[in-house]
Design an enzyme around this catalytic site. Structure first.
Site, PDB file in Angstrom:
ATOM      1  N   GLY A 159      -4.284   1.353   5.112  1.00  0.00           N
ATOM      2  CA  GLY A 159      -3.069   0.937   5.820  1.00  0.00           C
ATOM      3  C   GLY A 159      -3.429   0.342   7.172  1.00  0.00           C
ATOM      4  O   GLY A 159      -2.856  -0.670   7.599  1.00  0.00           O
TER       5      GLY A 159
ATOM      6  N   GLU B 231      10.895  16.472  13.771  1.00  0.00           N
ATOM      7  CA  GLU B 231      11.201  16.293  12.353  1.00  0.00           C
ATOM      8  C   GLU B 231      10.414  17.325  11.538  1.00  0.00           C
ATOM      9  O   GLU B 231       9.197  17.418  11.652  1.00  0.00           O
ATOM     10  CB  GLU B 231      10.793  14.877  11.943  1.00  0.00           C
ATOM     11  CG  GLU B 231      11.231  14.527  10.558  1.00  0.00           C
ATOM     12  CD  GLU B 231      10.895  13.087  10.207  1.00  0.00           C
ATOM     13  OE1 GLU B 231       9.724  12.691  10.404  1.00  0.00           O
ATOM     14  OE2 GLU B 231      11.777  12.372   9.726  1.00  0.00           O
TER      15      GLU B 231
ATOM     16  N   LYS C  73       0.860  -1.191   0.000  1.00  0.00           N
ATOM     17  CA  LYS C  73       0.000   0.000   0.000  1.00  0.00           C
ATOM     18  C   LYS C  73       0.893   1.236   0.000  1.00  0.00           C
ATOM     19  O   LYS C  73       1.459   1.632   1.015  1.00  0.00           O
ATOM     20  CB  LYS C  73      -0.911   0.030   1.236  1.00  0.00           C
ATOM     21  CG  LYS C  73      -2.047   1.017   1.049  1.00  0.00           C
ATOM     22  CD  LYS C  73      -2.454   1.775   2.298  1.00  0.00           C
ATOM     23  CE  LYS C  73      -1.558   2.891   2.674  1.00  0.00           C
ATOM     24  NZ  LYS C  73      -1.521   4.055   1.780  1.00  0.00           N
TER      25      LYS C  73
ATOM     26  N   GLU D  77      10.366   1.542   9.996  1.00  0.00           N
ATOM     27  CA  GLU D  77      11.399   2.528   9.634  1.00  0.00           C
ATOM     28  C   GLU D  77      10.744   3.898   9.765  1.00  0.00           C
ATOM     29  O   GLU D  77       9.872   4.255   8.970  1.00  0.00           O
ATOM     30  CB  GLU D  77      11.845   2.307   8.182  1.00  0.00           C
ATOM     31  CG  GLU D  77      12.565   1.001   7.935  1.00  0.00           C
ATOM     32  CD  GLU D  77      13.966   0.978   8.513  1.00  0.00           C
ATOM     33  OE1 GLU D  77      14.441   2.011   9.001  1.00  0.00           O
ATOM     34  OE2 GLU D  77      14.578  -0.101   8.488  1.00  0.00           O
TER      35      GLU D  77
ATOM     36  N   CYS E 140      14.349  10.900   5.509  1.00  0.00           N
ATOM     37  CA  CYS E 140      14.310  10.614   6.945  1.00  0.00           C
ATOM     38  C   CYS E 140      15.690  10.671   7.573  1.00  0.00           C
ATOM     39  O   CYS E 140      15.830  11.005   8.735  1.00  0.00           O
ATOM     40  CB  CYS E 140      13.694   9.248   7.168  1.00  0.00           C
ATOM     41  SG  CYS E 140      14.526   7.990   6.206  1.00  0.00           S
TER      42      CYS E 140
HETATM   43  P1  NAD Z   1       3.011   8.839   7.004  1.00  0.00           P
HETATM   44  O1  NAD Z   1       3.363   8.165   8.283  1.00  0.00           O
HETATM   45  O2  NAD Z   1       2.021   9.929   7.023  1.00  0.00           O
HETATM   46  O3  NAD Z   1       2.454   7.778   5.933  1.00  0.00           O
HETATM   47  C1  NAD Z   1       3.202   6.631   5.573  1.00  0.00           C
HETATM   48  C2  NAD Z   1       2.249   5.571   5.035  1.00  0.00           C
HETATM   49  O4  NAD Z   1       1.388   5.149   6.088  1.00  0.00           O
HETATM   50  C3  NAD Z   1       1.342   6.039   3.901  1.00  0.00           C
HETATM   51  O5  NAD Z   1       1.219   4.991   2.962  1.00  0.00           O
HETATM   52  C4  NAD Z   1       0.018   6.277   4.623  1.00  0.00           C
HETATM   53  O6  NAD Z   1      -1.114   6.158   3.788  1.00  0.00           O
HETATM   54  C5  NAD Z   1       0.025   5.167   5.649  1.00  0.00           C
HETATM   55  N1  NAD Z   1      -0.820   5.392   6.832  1.00  0.00           N
HETATM   56  C6  NAD Z   1      -1.296   6.558   7.320  1.00  0.00           C
HETATM   57  N2  NAD Z   1      -2.014   6.338   8.445  1.00  0.00           N
HETATM   58  C7  NAD Z   1      -1.970   5.010   8.667  1.00  0.00           C
HETATM   59  C8  NAD Z   1      -2.482   4.176   9.711  1.00  0.00           C
HETATM   60  N3  NAD Z   1      -3.182   4.652  10.742  1.00  0.00           N
HETATM   61  N4  NAD Z   1      -2.224   2.856   9.637  1.00  0.00           N
HETATM   62  C9  NAD Z   1      -1.475   2.340   8.634  1.00  0.00           C
HETATM   63  N5  NAD Z   1      -0.975   3.082   7.625  1.00  0.00           N
HETATM   64  C10 NAD Z   1      -1.211   4.406   7.649  1.00  0.00           C
HETATM   65  O7  NAD Z   1       4.411   9.324   6.388  1.00  0.00           O
HETATM   66  P2  NAD Z   1       4.651  10.213   5.100  1.00  0.00           P
HETATM   67  O8  NAD Z   1       4.248  11.616   5.422  1.00  0.00           O
HETATM   68  O9  NAD Z   1       4.083   9.530   3.914  1.00  0.00           O
HETATM   69  O10 NAD Z   1       6.259  10.132   4.991  1.00  0.00           O
HETATM   70  C11 NAD Z   1       7.119  10.938   5.704  1.00  0.00           C
HETATM   71  C12 NAD Z   1       7.594  10.239   6.965  1.00  0.00           C
HETATM   72  O11 NAD Z   1       8.230   9.012   6.632  1.00  0.00           O
HETATM   73  C13 NAD Z   1       8.639  11.029   7.721  1.00  0.00           C
HETATM   74  O12 NAD Z   1       8.352  10.980   9.095  1.00  0.00           O
HETATM   75  C14 NAD Z   1       9.928  10.289   7.433  1.00  0.00           C
HETATM   76  O13 NAD Z   1      10.926  10.435   8.392  1.00  0.00           O
HETATM   77  C15 NAD Z   1       9.460   8.896   7.337  1.00  0.00           C
HETATM   78  N6  NAD Z   1      10.415   8.083   6.571  1.00  0.00           N
HETATM   79  C16 NAD Z   1      11.185   7.172   7.228  1.00  0.00           C
HETATM   80  C17 NAD Z   1      12.132   6.436   6.540  1.00  0.00           C
HETATM   81  C18 NAD Z   1      13.011   5.426   7.219  1.00  0.00           C
HETATM   82  O14 NAD Z   1      13.516   4.544   6.547  1.00  0.00           O
HETATM   83  N7  NAD Z   1      13.215   5.498   8.519  1.00  0.00           N
HETATM   84  C19 NAD Z   1      12.260   6.608   5.165  1.00  0.00           C
HETATM   85  C20 NAD Z   1      11.453   7.540   4.529  1.00  0.00           C
HETATM   86  C21 NAD Z   1      10.510   8.262   5.238  1.00  0.00           C
END
Ligand code: NAD
Length: 490
Positions: free
Chosen positions: A221, A392, A183, A259, A293
């Site tokens: 998700g 962040e 997803k 992650e 990230c």
């Molecule tokens: P997000 O947490 O808003 O969303 C990530 C994913 O989770 C999306 O596909 C979203 O639809 C889904 N999602 C949202 N609510 C959910 C729920 N309640 N249950 C399950 N899934 C759900 O993150 P974003 O804004 O898309 O991405 C940015 C974030 O990702 C930043 O915090 C960044 O640090 C992090 N990030 C981490 C890494 C790593 O490897 N540590 C890499 C890239 C990005």
């Protein structure tokens, strides 16, 4: 086959490319705010069908046991993606706002080629490991371990590096013999949908082994995280969502591999080349508009050289103008959305309210009246307790902080809920080694060293996550261990 984006409005469920039951949703170009087209709007029923297909493919086929076949499928997928690389590049730049220069590396080509590493692992991994003989309770016994696929994997990914993160999950999960429901993030559905299309039309990956459900609805998700037919959730995203995933997964006690976010520190020791350290820190935080990230977003410099470091860093950052990601010279493209831009601008305002000073940037670039651009922004005058130094921001915003020696620099680096990555610049190897030992993060670059590679495990300490992605460690996240004991014959 030509990958016209509007053709990509399909889900991949049980080997078939199908429209979303909810119709479609809009895909926007963040560099100019124009409508690019539409993606398939998956619903709860589509997600249910995808999970059922993945379960069947795992339980009723030989996928998890045929290591050579999986390696072949992964190589086919990599080769097919390579055939379409130029179309994928243009779509990635348009949908993600990814700077073109990064599509030759971590934004596209690198992750595609990483599939070969995981194909090799499927073939060469020691699936059966002999533990030798022992005599527990006096009974001579021979023991061996069988490494087995974990089962159905739910992969949930963010928008910032969609290919890197999608393939860092699909590669090892499929190589390990699991089946997958992916997803992707609502902001970047096409990057995933095109992979689904190529997998369905140009590889032998069997029906149900790889399912991709795009949707604008985050609830899918949560549904994936809760479903009892899913054995493991592999999640990349924010720490707040990671907590929600863990809660949702707890009902069925499924494994969660997370992650999450970061607030990594770039530590400059007093014997470092300050000029090169500051220019590297400036370049890093501007790359892809800071939407990484592991990007270092706190620059920690010797107090006695603070003013000099501010001047050097400001000069470098002001020389990097946010610009069209299609231009090969662009380092800093747009943010992904207006919502994200407002979040970043909110943090810049907050930093000023907290007593910080904006030395360069702080606004929107005058040369772009369209697109979600924010100027690279350097903030001074805060200490590490400020929210802008703790939370962040996920934009091209750098907070510069003074330290009073190596131990103090380590203390500041560790004074964070996160522990994802970091950088150290210095000259004396013994001092560097001590700082490396003190910093509690999953990756660290020393004097410009790059930690990103297919065989290099990546992940976080503390609230930056649980588990490791990439490398053998990342592959083993998708395995279970079965111990078999039999009477010893000698
Ligand atoms: P997000 O947490 O808003 O969303 C990530 C994913 O989770 C999306 O596909 C979203 O639809 C889904 N999602 C949202 N609510 C959910 C729920 N309640 N249950 C399950 N899934 C759900 O993150 P974003 O804004 O898309 O991405 C940015 C974030 O990702 C930043 O915090 C960044 O640090 C992090 N990030 C981490 C890494 C790593 O490897 N540590 C890499 C890239 C990005």
């Amino acid at each position: 086959m030509t990958l016209r984006p509007t053709d990509s409005s399909t889900l991949l469920i049980d080997g078939k490319l199908v429209p979303g039951s909810g119709g479609t949703f809009a895909v926007t170009d963040p560099s100019n705010e124009e409508l690019l087209g539409y993606a398939a709007e998956g619903t709860a029923a589509d997600m249910d069908a995808a999970i059922a297909a993945a379960r069947r493919a795992f339980d009723d086929t030989d996928w998890s046991r045929d290591h050579a076949f999986r390696a072949r499928c992964l190589r086919q997928l990599r080769d097919a993606l390579r055939e379409h690389i130029e179309e994928l590049r243009e779509i990635t730049i348009a949908e993600v706002g990814a700077p073109r220069f990064l599509t030759s590396a971590a934004h596209l080509e690198g992750p595609i080629d990483d599939l070969l590493y995981f194909a090799d692992l499927a073939e060469n991994y020691e699936w059966r490991q002999d533990l030798g003989n022992a005599a527990p309770m006096g009974i001579p016994t021979h023991r061996y371990l069988l490494k087995e696929a974990v089962g159905v994997v739910g992969a949930i990914t963010p928008w910032n590096f969609p290919h890197q993160i999608n393939f860092a999950k699909l590669g090892p999960a499929l190589a390990a013999g699991s089946t997958v429901v992916l997803k992707p993030a609502p902001d970047t559905p096409w990057c995933a949908a095109l992979v689904g299309r190529i997998a369905a039309e140009e590889t032998d990956i069997p029906p149900g082994v790889l399912n991709i459900v795009t949707s604008s609805d985050h609830a899918l998700g949560a549904q994936l995280s809760e479903d009892p037919r899913v054995d493991l959730i592999s999640f990349t995203g924010s720490t707040a969502t990671g907590r929600a995933v863990m809660r949702a997964a707890s009902g069925t006690l499924k494994k969660v591999f997370l992650e999450l976010g970061g607030k990594s520190a770039f530590l400059v020791l007093d014997d470092a080349d300050l000029r090169s350290a500051c220019s590297m820190a400036a370049f890093t935080v501007c790359t892809h508009a800071g939407q990484g990230c592991a990007i270092t977003t706190r620059l920690v410099v010797p107090r006695e050289r603070y003013d000099e470091a501010v001047a050097l860093t400001a000069k470098s950052m002001s020389g990097i103008r946010p610009d069209d990601p299609r231009d090969p010279g662009t380092v800093c493209g747009p943010l992904i959305s207006e919502k994200q831009r407002q979040r970043v601008e909110g943090y810049i305002r907050l930093a000023v309210e907290e007593g910080g000073t904006i030395v360069t940037g702080g606004g929107r670039p005058a040369e772009h009246d369209r697109g979600f651009y924010v100027e690279p922004t350097l903030i001074t005058g805060l200490d590490n307790t400020a929210r802008a130094a703790q939370e962040e921001i996920f934009g091209p915003v750098l907070v510069i902080l003074p330290h009073d020696g190596d131990d103090d620099a380590v203390r500041i680096a560790n004074d964070s809920p996160y522990g994802l990555s970091g950088a150290v610049y210095g000259t004396d190897p013994d001092r560097i080694a001590k700082v490396v030992a003190g910093v509690r993060t999953g990756t660290l670059g020393v004097n410009g060293g790059i930690w990103y590679a297919a065989d290099a495990p990546f992940g976080g300490y503390k609230q930056s996550g649980i588990g490791r992605e990439m490398g053998v460690a990342g592959f083993e996240e998708y395995l279970e261990t079965k111990l078999v004991a039999e009477p010893a014959t000698s």
